[in-house]
Design a protein around this motif. Structure first.
Motif: not given
Length: 282
Positions: A247-256, A274-282
């Protein structure tokens, strides 16, 4: 509790097939050990540490044996407060609260007083929620902070205390005390018992910074959390740190990568968070 601990030591020594000479060698007079075992001498701290090392036993285990293979009432309280499995419901917390209150009627014990303060805070949160707190809640959190604020260094149990109330600090205060927290934790880098506390604290700080949109600070805490999670093989924390770093680095591969690890380990509740955080902060 058996207070004839010299006799207890003698029983343990003999059960291990050790003579007084085996224990003492040239480092302690055999006559000194004989007086300790007969109850005629109270050992100095460094002497007792030496004797326990010789029979390969910790002070905690020795105390447990002296209490007839049961934890003392004090140790029962301490064991319970640091075992998440024993305090899953409000009823269990209230039972422990009562044990603390009863114990403190007989003994002056600062750590147990602190545990009671923690329990009072947790019970208030369970009953009233985060945003509907009364004066007692504020009083208890301030009492804990007043004790901690004056200290130059925070030790293991001080850090546990601080972790209980840190979510209720203004973000400015958290940014101010974060270096002191990290410095105190760093002093324990070779102390194995502190590792879980370190990981928990880094998780707290990562969460606080993320939810205050301070992504640079969140990235720093999450990066430290990732390294410690790898060291401890704590895969839920590893996945959480991967998602947060993504999320912080805008790195979708790391999130996945983090989400896949949560699915593999069947951490469904954390996966949802984590899925809720991704929606909120990504």
């Amino acid at each position: 509790m058996r207070w004839d601990y010299g006799k207890v030591y003698q029983e343990i020594r003999k059960s291990k097939g050790l003579t007084q000479e085996d224990v003492c060698q040239d480092f302690l007079a055999r006559s000194t050990l004989a007086r300790i075992e007969s109850g005629n001498t109270i050992p100095k701290f460094d002497t007792m540490v030496f004797l326990l090392h010789q029979i390969d036993m910790s002070l905690e285990e020795f105390e447990y044996i002296c209490n007839l293979y049961h934890p003392s009432p004090r140790q029962e309280i301490i064991n319970a407060i640091y075992s998440q499995h024993d305090l899953v419901g409000t009823k269990e917390i209230e039972i422990l609260q009562k044990k603390c209150q009863d114990y403190l009627k007989t003994y002056h014990d600062i750590p147990i007083e602190h545990i009671l303060d923690i329990l009072n805070v947790v019970i208030s949160l369970r009953r009233n929620g985060l945003h509907n707190q009364n004066d007692d809640f504020q009083k208890n959190t301030q009492k804990i902070w007043s004790y901690l604020e004056k200290q130059n260094t925070w030790y293991e149990n001080d850090l546990r205390l601080l972790r209980t109330i840190i979510y209720y600090f203004p973000i400015e205060t958290i940014k101010e005390i974060t270096p002191k927290i990290l410095d105190s934790l760093a002093k324990y880098k070779d102390f194995q018992n502190i590792k879980s506390c370190q990981l928990s604290f880094l998780t707290c700080l990562s969460t606080i910074y993320l939810y205050n949109n301070l992504l640079e600070d969140c990235e720093k805490m999450s990066s430290m959390m990732l390294q410690l999670s790898l060291e401890l093989k704590q895969y839920d924390s590893l996945a959480l740190s991967q998602v947060r770093l993504g999320i912080c680095r805008k790195d979708d591969d790391l999130i996945k990568k983090g989400l896949e690890l949560l699915r593999l380990t069947e951490e469904t509740a954390l996966l949802k968070t984590m899925e809720e955080e991704i929606k909120k902060f990504r």
